[in-house]
Scaffold this motif. Structure first.
Motif, PDB file in Angstrom:
ATOM      1  N   THR A  56      27.263 -93.944 -31.183  1.00 32.35           N
ATOM      2  CA  THR A  56      27.976 -93.255 -32.198  1.00 32.35           C
ATOM      3  C   THR A  56      29.420 -93.579 -32.029  1.00 32.35           C
ATOM      4  O   THR A  56      29.957 -94.412 -31.189  1.00 32.35           O
ATOM      5  CB  THR A  56      27.946 -91.730 -31.851  1.00 32.35           C
ATOM      6  OG1 THR A  56      28.586 -91.533 -30.571  1.00 32.35           O
ATOM      7  CG2 THR A  56      26.593 -91.304 -31.802  1.00 32.35           C
ATOM      8  N   PRO A  57      30.525 -93.224 -32.986  1.00 34.91           N
ATOM      9  CA  PRO A  57      31.958 -93.674 -33.058  1.00 34.91           C
ATOM     10  C   PRO A  57      32.488 -92.898 -31.874  1.00 34.91           C
ATOM     11  O   PRO A  57      33.491 -93.597 -31.424  1.00 34.91           O
ATOM     12  CB  PRO A  57      32.391 -92.936 -34.275  1.00 34.91           C
ATOM     13  CG  PRO A  57      31.124 -92.952 -35.358  1.00 34.91           C
ATOM     14  CD  PRO A  57      29.809 -92.653 -34.257  1.00 34.91           C
ATOM     15  N   ALA A  58      32.033 -91.784 -31.228  1.00 36.99           N
ATOM     16  CA  ALA A  58      32.647 -91.370 -30.124  1.00 36.99           C
ATOM     17  C   ALA A  58      32.174 -92.102 -29.010  1.00 36.99           C
ATOM     18  O   ALA A  58      32.956 -92.301 -28.119  1.00 36.99           O
ATOM     19  CB  ALA A  58      32.109 -89.927 -29.878  1.00 36.99           C
ATOM     20  N   MET A  59      31.015 -92.945 -28.970  1.00 37.03           N
ATOM     21  CA  MET A  59      30.748 -93.808 -27.797  1.00 37.03           C
ATOM     22  C   MET A  59      31.218 -95.216 -27.950  1.00 37.03           C
ATOM     23  O   MET A  59      31.783 -95.780 -26.829  1.00 37.03           O
ATOM     24  CB  MET A  59      29.222 -93.882 -27.952  1.00 37.03           C
ATOM     25  CG  MET A  59      28.183 -92.682 -27.539  1.00 37.03           C
ATOM     26  SD  MET A  59      26.468 -92.928 -27.695  1.00 37.03           S
ATOM     27  CE  MET A  59      26.280 -94.140 -26.562  1.00 37.03           C
ATOM     28  N   ALA A  60      31.836 -95.574 -28.944  1.00 41.55           N
ATOM     29  CA  ALA A  60      32.209 -96.693 -29.176  1.00 41.55           C
ATOM     30  C   ALA A  60      33.748 -96.759 -29.134  1.00 41.55           C
ATOM     31  O   ALA A  60      34.384 -97.869 -28.818  1.00 41.55           O
ATOM     32  CB  ALA A  60      31.814 -97.390 -30.685  1.00 41.55           C
ATOM     33  N   ILE A  61      34.429 -95.652 -29.306  1.00 43.69           N
ATOM     34  CA  ILE A  61      35.801 -95.760 -29.562  1.00 43.69           C
ATOM     35  C   ILE A  61      36.359 -94.447 -28.537  1.00 43.69           C
ATOM     36  O   ILE A  61      35.911 -93.628 -28.644  1.00 43.69           O
ATOM     37  CB  ILE A  61      36.492 -95.495 -31.032  1.00 43.69           C
ATOM     38  CG1 ILE A  61      35.943 -96.450 -32.074  1.00 43.69           C
ATOM     39  CG2 ILE A  61      37.858 -95.227 -31.101  1.00 43.69           C
ATOM     40  CD1 ILE A  61      36.421 -96.350 -33.362  1.00 43.69           C
ATOM     41  N   GLU A  62      37.384 -95.167 -27.862  1.00 43.84           N
ATOM     42  CA  GLU A  62      38.148 -93.784 -26.923  1.00 43.84           C
ATOM     43  C   GLU A  62      39.658 -94.020 -27.235  1.00 43.84           C
ATOM     44  O   GLU A  62      40.101 -94.886 -27.163  1.00 43.84           O
ATOM     45  CB  GLU A  62      37.828 -94.544 -25.388  1.00 43.84           C
ATOM     46  CG  GLU A  62      38.374 -93.260 -24.425  1.00 43.84           C
ATOM     47  CD  GLU A  62      38.380 -93.852 -23.156  1.00 43.84           C
ATOM     48  OE1 GLU A  62      38.790 -93.111 -22.228  1.00 43.84           O
ATOM     49  OE2 GLU A  62      37.749 -94.803 -22.726  1.00 43.84           O
ATOM     50  N   VAL A  63      39.965 -92.827 -27.698  1.00 46.89           N
ATOM     51  CA  VAL A  63      41.317 -92.488 -28.162  1.00 46.89           C
ATOM     52  C   VAL A  63      42.132 -92.061 -26.853  1.00 46.89           C
ATOM     53  O   VAL A  63      41.883 -91.041 -26.351  1.00 46.89           O
ATOM     54  CB  VAL A  63      41.544 -91.504 -29.126  1.00 46.89           C
ATOM     55  CG1 VAL A  63      42.956 -91.153 -29.501  1.00 46.89           C
ATOM     56  CG2 VAL A  63      40.887 -91.829 -30.285  1.00 46.89           C
ATOM     57  N   VAL A  64      43.371 -92.638 -26.421  1.00 49.83           N
ATOM     58  CA  VAL A  64      44.140 -92.556 -25.153  1.00 49.83           C
ATOM     59  C   VAL A  64      45.359 -92.294 -25.572  1.00 49.83           C
ATOM     60  O   VAL A  64      45.951 -93.134 -26.510  1.00 49.83           O
ATOM     61  CB  VAL A  64      43.868 -93.756 -24.289  1.00 49.83           C
ATOM     62  CG1 VAL A  64      44.822 -93.342 -23.151  1.00 49.83           C
ATOM     63  CG2 VAL A  64      42.568 -93.850 -23.783  1.00 49.83           C
TER      64      VAL A  64
END
Length: 214
Positions: free
Chosen positions: A190-198
């Motif tokens: 999912t987009p949440a699993m693929a991208i991490e916003v820091v």
């Protein structure tokens, strides 16, 4: 008739000579090339006998697949030829005994045919598969395979397919520590699993303990 006999002796002589060179060749690559030449000349003998289907199979299967496979295996594998020669010398007595037995059998068969008068003075082409039909050998075999023996032909194809798949499965080896593609895991991302916003403060680095200089 004389021309047919001439081609027969030509093909037969080259075949025998190529077979001898396959045995005595020191370089295995040269031995495979002599083997290919022997196959081609044997195919020529089949054509003279009227068996063009066997000649085609000999060229397509044995030259196009088996001999080329031998050539790739010899060229790609790191073969210890000194060890092979040592094993050949060790078993030379057994090989000589087997060769002597085969030679005696061939002489006995040829002597029986000559004495019995079964050998004609010249080589004659084989007649048509079905007298008076006018069809070729290949067409006759094709009609039998795809009509009377079609189920056996398809069954043989399935058996060969299963054997090929089994050989691949049995010889397939997975190396440890190698990352492999997983289609199901990729589709489940999912987009949440693929991208991490820091959120970083000015001068802060993503790697802990490493600050950006500037």
């Amino acid at each position: 008739m004389a021309l047919t006999a001439l081609f027969f002796y030509l093909f037969a002589g080259v075949t025998v000579m190529s077979g001898l060179l396959v045995i005595v060749a020191r370089n295995p690559v040269h031995a495979v090339l002599w083997l290919i030449l022997a196959f081609f000349n044997a195919a020529g003998l089949f054509v003279l006998l009227g068996a063009e289907f066997l000649a085609m199979i000999l060229v397509v299967v044995y030259v196009g697949a088996v001999a080329v496979l031998f050539l790739f295996v010899v060229m790609m594998l790191d073969v210890d030829f000194a060890e092979l020669r040592a094993g050949f010398i060790k078993n030379a007595s057994v090989g000589a005994l087997v060769g002597l037995v085969l030679l005696v059998e061939l002489i006995a068969v040829l002597g029986y045919r000559v004495i019995g008068g079964a050998v004609s003075g010249a080589v004659r082409a084989a007649p048509a598969p079905v007298p008076g039909s006018g069809i070729t050998n290949t067409e006759a075999i094709g009609r039998l395979l795809y009509t009377k023996y079609v189920y056996f032909f398809q069954g043989a194809g399935l058996i060969l397919l299963v054997a090929m798949i089994g050989a691949i499965v049995l010889t397939l080896r997975h190396k440890e520590g190698v990352r492999r593609q997983s289609i199901s895991a990729q589709n489940a991302r999912t987009p949440a699993m693929a991208i991490e916003v820091v959120t970083l403060a000015p001068g802060q680095s993503i790697i802990p303990g490493r600050e950006r200089q500037g």
